[in-house]
Design a protein around this motif. Structure first.
Motif, PDB file in Angstrom:
ATOM      1  N   ALA A  30      -3.252  -6.992  11.364  1.00  0.00           N
ATOM      2  CA  ALA A  30      -4.184  -7.088  10.140  1.00  0.00           C
ATOM      3  C   ALA A  30      -5.100  -5.732   9.898  1.00  0.00           C
ATOM      4  N   VAL A  31      -5.780  -5.192  11.012  1.00  0.00           N
ATOM      5  CA  VAL A  31      -6.296  -4.047  10.825  1.00  0.00           C
ATOM      6  C   VAL A  31      -5.447  -3.040  10.413  1.00  0.00           C
ATOM      7  N   TRP A  32      -4.297  -2.674  10.971  1.00  0.00           N
ATOM      8  CA  TRP A  32      -3.485  -1.491  10.301  1.00  0.00           C
ATOM      9  C   TRP A  32      -3.226  -1.680   8.929  1.00  0.00           C
ATOM     10  N   LEU A  33      -2.942  -2.961   8.593  1.00  0.00           N
ATOM     11  CA  LEU A  33      -2.552  -3.257   7.127  1.00  0.00           C
ATOM     12  C   LEU A  33      -3.899  -2.999   6.270  1.00  0.00           C
ATOM     13  N   GLY A  34      -4.996  -3.604   6.622  1.00  0.00           N
ATOM     14  CA  GLY A  34      -6.077  -3.232   6.079  1.00  0.00           C
ATOM     15  C   GLY A  34      -6.672  -1.809   5.930  1.00  0.00           C
ATOM     16  N   LEU A  35      -6.237  -1.201   6.906  1.00  0.00           N
ATOM     17  CA  LEU A  35      -6.534   0.416   6.853  1.00  0.00           C
ATOM     18  C   LEU A  35      -5.627   1.162   5.891  1.00  0.00           C
ATOM     19  N   ALA A  36      -4.408   0.720   5.841  1.00  0.00           N
ATOM     20  CA  ALA A  36      -3.511   1.366   5.038  1.00  0.00           C
ATOM     21  C   ALA A  36      -3.770   0.886   3.565  1.00  0.00           C
TER      22      ALA A  36
END
Length: 357
Positions: A30-36
């Motif tokens: 979720a963190v990486w998806l939110g960053l993208a």
């Protein structure tokens, strides 16, 4: 078949969210998806974000002017802010109404003079073998604009430029009228434990931005008026237009000085060798005053930005976001540095003290 239940222990499957490992992996994803998604939104909404930041910069100018006026005129802040806003609008209107026609005519002459002078330089370079193919200024300008990057869609046309200016003006005035309202609105979205830190960081960033813009306006006034008077005294054509362009381009450090210097020298040599030499002297004198007197003073009072850092940010923001990114690169870098400085103070326990003016 036996009715005895199985003796082995059932384990959680991959769809069982109560498994700590699954929850940790989902959080990381979720963190990486939110960053993208955040990066994509910033790239997609770059122009509106730049307009909002330009409004914040204008609000800092208006607020700084109201604070400065308060030192000599003890009246309510709303009245001081109204006086500063009306004075700024009146100056712009006066420049357009009383000087617009003359400057428009000079602008056309300036374009013709610069075109002739650059074509002469290219022809001279062609004779020396430095420029191949008989390039002309129109081809050169297209190549330069292509290397600079795409211009922002908001200022891609005259109508877009006017609309952008109006939006920046409205945003700046609203923020300057009630800055605490918008500050509290942003803080409301943060956890309670982070709000005090946010208020201190916002105060430091606002203080830095006000001082930076005050110094920038001082430099613009000195460069514009000084260039106009010295060029007029030396008989350089279109001194008023060159003075205004120099003052406006002074808002963009490094690159603005180079562009104004090229224009001054080209117009100066169009009137003769002696006038061209005088124009070079004027440019060097004005840049000396700005570079060795005004800029160091402003740096001591605000945030000391390394010239290479500012130039690199201008090239990067100019290539990514066009003309507006180029103009706002310096304030953006100053705000980032101010936030990092405040974060360092918070972590070292030095955040206390009297609030900044």
């Amino acid at each position: 078949m036996s009715d005895t239940p199985p003796t082995h222990v059932e384990k959680r499957g991959p769809t069982e969210f109560r498994d700590p490992m699954i929850r940790d992996e989902l959080k990381k994803a979720a963190v990486w998806l939110g960053l993208a998604v955040a990066i994509a939104l910033i790239a997609f909404l770059a122009q509106p974000l730049l307009l909002i930041f330009a409004g914040i910069v204008l609000a800092a100018m208006l607020d700084g002017g109201a604070r400065l006026l308060g030192r000599v005129l003890p009246i309510a802040r709303g009245l001081r802010l109204a006086l500063v806003t009306l004075a700024a609008i009146a100056f712009v209107v006066w420049t357009i109404v009383f000087a617009g026609f003359e400057l428009a005519a000079q602008a056309e002459n300036l374009r013709q003079v610069v075109t002739v002078q650059i074509n002469r330089i290219l022809a001279w370079g062609n004779t020396l073998g430095l420029v191949q193919g008989g390039a002309e200024v129109n081809q050169l300008s297209q190549q330069l604009m292509g290397s600079l990057g795409r211009l922002t869609t908001a200022v891609g046309s005259a109508l877009g430029a006017v609309t952008s200016m109006v939006m920046i003006l409205v945003i700046g005035i609203f923020i300057a009228i009630e800055p605490r309202l918008y500050e509290r609105g942003v803080a409301w979205m943060l956890p309670l434990r982070s709000r005090d830190t946010f208020y201190r960081t916002a105060a430091h960033m606002g203080y830095t931005l006000r001082r930076l813009m005050a110094g920038r306006l001082l430099g613009m006034a000195v460069e514009g008026v000084g260039t106009w008077l010295l060029l007029w005294a030396g008989g350089v054509p279109m001194a008023a237009l060159l003075g205004i362009l120099t003052g406006l381009l002074a808002f963009i450090p490094n690159i603005g000085a180079i562009i104004s210097g090229v224009l001054i020298v080209l117009v100066g040599f169009s009137a003769g060798v002696e006038t061209g030499i005088w124009a070079i002297g004027v440019y060097l004198a004005v840049q000396f005053v700005d570079g060795y007197l005004i800029v160091p003073y402003v740096a001591r009072k605000t945030v000391d930005l390394a010239p290479a850092l500012v130039l690199g940010a201008q090239l990067l923001f100019g290539a990514l976001f066009g003309l507006m990114g180029l103009a706002l690169a310096d304030p953006i870098v100053a705000m980032i540095k101010a936030a990092l400085e405040q974060k360092s103070k918070e972590e070292s326990g030095l955040a206390g003290g009297a609030p900044e003016p």
